[in-house]
Design a protein around this motif. Structure first.
Motif, short mmCIF file in Angstrom:
data_model
loop_
_atom_site.label_atom_id
_atom_site.label_comp_id
_atom_site.label_asym_id
_atom_site.label_seq_id
_atom_site.Cartn_x
_atom_site.Cartn_y
_atom_site.Cartn_z
N ALA A 51 0.79 -1.24 0.00
CA ALA A 51 0.00 0.00 0.00
C ALA A 51 0.82 1.29 0.00
O ALA A 51 0.95 1.95 1.01
N LEU A 52 1.34 1.64 -1.15
CA LEU A 52 2.07 2.89 -1.27
C LEU A 52 1.07 4.05 -1.25
O LEU A 52 0.03 4.00 -1.91
N PRO A 53 1.37 5.10 -0.49
CA PRO A 53 0.43 6.21 -0.40
C PRO A 53 0.43 7.03 -1.69
O PRO A 53 1.39 7.01 -2.45
N ALA A 54 -0.66 7.74 -1.90
CA ALA A 54 -0.68 8.71 -3.01
C ALA A 54 0.23 9.86 -2.58
O ALA A 54 0.35 10.17 -1.40
N LEU A 55 0.89 10.46 -3.55
CA LEU A 55 1.77 11.58 -3.24
C LEU A 55 0.94 12.81 -2.90
O LEU A 55 0.06 13.19 -3.67
N SER A 56 1.21 13.43 -1.77
CA SER A 56 0.47 14.64 -1.39
C SER A 56 0.91 15.82 -2.26
O SER A 56 0.13 16.71 -2.56
N CYS A 57 2.16 15.81 -2.68
CA CYS A 57 2.66 16.80 -3.62
C CYS A 57 2.91 16.04 -4.93
O CYS A 57 3.83 15.22 -5.00
N SER A 102 7.40 6.47 3.27
CA SER A 102 8.04 5.92 4.47
C SER A 102 8.20 4.40 4.38
O SER A 102 9.03 3.83 5.08
N ASP A 103 7.41 3.77 3.53
CA ASP A 103 7.49 2.32 3.34
C ASP A 103 8.90 1.95 2.87
O ASP A 103 9.41 2.52 1.91
N THR A 109 13.31 1.22 -3.48
CA THR A 109 13.17 1.13 -4.93
C THR A 109 13.21 2.52 -5.56
O THR A 109 13.81 2.72 -6.61
N LEU A 110 12.59 3.48 -4.91
CA LEU A 110 12.62 4.87 -5.38
C LEU A 110 14.05 5.41 -5.36
O LEU A 110 14.46 6.11 -6.29
N SER A 111 14.78 5.07 -4.34
CA SER A 111 16.18 5.49 -4.24
C SER A 111 17.01 4.89 -5.38
O SER A 111 17.86 5.57 -5.97
N GLN A 112 16.73 3.64 -5.71
CA GLN A 112 17.44 2.99 -6.81
C GLN A 112 17.10 3.68 -8.14
O GLN A 112 17.99 3.97 -8.95
N LEU A 113 15.83 3.98 -8.37
CA LEU A 113 15.44 4.68 -9.60
C LEU A 113 16.12 6.05 -9.66
O LEU A 113 16.64 6.43 -10.71
N GLN A 145 1.41 13.58 -11.55
CA GLN A 145 0.88 12.28 -11.13
C GLN A 145 0.99 12.15 -9.61
O GLN A 145 1.98 12.61 -9.03
N THR A 146 0.02 11.52 -9.00
CA THR A 146 0.08 11.29 -7.55
C THR A 146 0.42 9.83 -7.23
O THR A 146 0.57 9.48 -6.07
N HIS A 147 0.53 9.00 -8.24
CA HIS A 147 0.86 7.59 -8.02
C HIS A 147 2.36 7.36 -8.18
O HIS A 147 2.93 7.72 -9.22
#
Length: 176
Positions: A51-57, A102-103, A109-113, A145-147
């Motif tokens: 459950a990744l959150p939607a991006l608030s920004c 925070s997950d 994975t985001l850091s790797q990208l 995009q918020t996803h």
């Protein structure tokens, strides 16, 4: 980061004194295929995170679609600048999203990208071209995009599309 470092190191090992020439990366098609597979793997891995959150920004992402005919009509310098703008937006989107995730799975994975996209950005900035160095003056088409998964989809599409075709175009010049 071993993959990002490998990309940058493979580039640096093939730099000529007077002009940057990413010979191995461009001439050895297996390398770009490796980065395409890695992009697909990252996209798949982030899709499996809990459950990744939607991006608030919202993340501002480049529109990376193109037609092959349109692409072929552009000079290599124009292609490079377009890809640099796309990568700059992606790096910014990944950096912005990192602060909102925070997950552990998603953050890793985001850091790797971020590292991979930033390595390509640095790599393309070091090319020596007739038009000189790249200045971040982009008028790239973008979307919000918020996803979080959209960032990975865009990165994969960029590597699989524009970046791969750009390297194929460079190979025609550099790999004779």
């Amino acid at each position: 980061s071993p993959p990002g470092l490998l990309l940058f190191t493979s580039f640096l090992l093939h730099v000529k004194e007077d002009r940057a020439s990413p010979t191995r990366l461009v001439c050895d098609n297996r390398l770009i295929q490796k980065y395409i597979v890695e992009a697909k793997d990252m996209e798949k891995r982030v899709g499996q995170c809990q459950a990744l959150p939607a991006l608030s920004c919202p993340a501002v992402l480049p529109l990376v679609d193109f037609t092959l005919q349109q692409w072929k009509s552009k000079s290599n310098e124009t292609k490079r600048r377009e890809i640099l703008c796309d990568l700059a937006l992606l790096v910014g989107a990944a950096a912005g999203a990192q602060g909102q995730v925070s997950d552990e799975c998603g953050a890793r994975t985001l850091s790797q990208l971020y590292r991979h996209a930033n390595s390509f950005l640095l790599l393309l900035q070091t090319f020596s071209w007739e038009a000189g160095h790249w200045e971040p003056s982009c008028s790239s088409h973008s979307m919000e995009q918020t996803h979080i998964t959209s960032i990975f989809l865009t990165y994969r599409q960029l590597v699989q599309g524009k970046l791969r075709f750009f390297f194929l175009d460079l190979a025609k010049v550099l790999c004779k």
